[in-house]
Design an enzyme around this catalytic site. Structure first.
Site, mmCIF file in Angstrom:
data_model
loop_
_atom_site.group_PDB
_atom_site.id
_atom_site.type_symbol
_atom_site.label_atom_id
_atom_site.label_comp_id
_atom_site.label_asym_id
_atom_site.label_seq_id
_atom_site.Cartn_x
_atom_site.Cartn_y
_atom_site.Cartn_z
ATOM 1 N N CYS A 23 -22.492 17.725 9.281
ATOM 2 C CA CYS A 23 -21.789 19.016 9.330
ATOM 3 C C CYS A 23 -20.393 18.871 9.936
ATOM 4 O O CYS A 23 -20.264 18.526 11.107
ATOM 5 C CB CYS A 23 -22.669 19.977 10.129
ATOM 6 S SG CYS A 23 -21.843 21.411 10.788
ATOM 7 N N CYS A 26 -19.620 21.163 12.901
ATOM 8 C CA CYS A 26 -20.367 20.721 14.088
ATOM 9 C C CYS A 26 -19.554 19.682 14.859
ATOM 10 O O CYS A 26 -19.542 19.679 16.090
ATOM 11 C CB CYS A 26 -21.714 20.116 13.694
ATOM 12 S SG CYS A 26 -22.794 21.283 12.842
#
Length: 98
Positions: A23, A26
């Site tokens: 991600c 993230c």
């Protein structure tokens, strides 16, 4: 090492970052969380939970997208938001629960 349940059941706020290796947003959270930790010190615990490796925790809190941030206090989710959250906003949220 404390279990997830033990960590979130304390009386100090715990910021849980539900994330994943793949991600992009993230990865953007890491320096933000490092800054929050540096500014708040031991008053707050910050833990990262990889949703791919910890499916039970992700399912328990119905994590749909990553990153999802949840602030727990005494085992209860007090605040939750998905997506990248800036350090100042995170600090002001956490300070409400100190």
């Amino acid at each position: 090492m404390a279990t997830f349940a033990e960590l979130i059941n304390g009386n100090k706020p715990v910021l849980v970052d539900f994330s994943a290796e793949w991600c992009g947003p993230c990865k953007m959270m890491k320096p933000i969380l490092d800054q929050v930790k540096a500014d708040l010190g031991d008053s707050t615990t910050i833990i990262k939970v990889d949703v791919d490796k910890n499916k039970s925790a992700a399912n328990a809190y119905k994590i749909q997208g990553v990153p999802t941030l949840i602030v727990f206090k005494n085992g209860k989710p007090m605040w939750r938001q998905s997506g990248v959250v800036q350090a100042d906003q995170l600090k002001s949220v956490i300070k409400k629960y100190l």
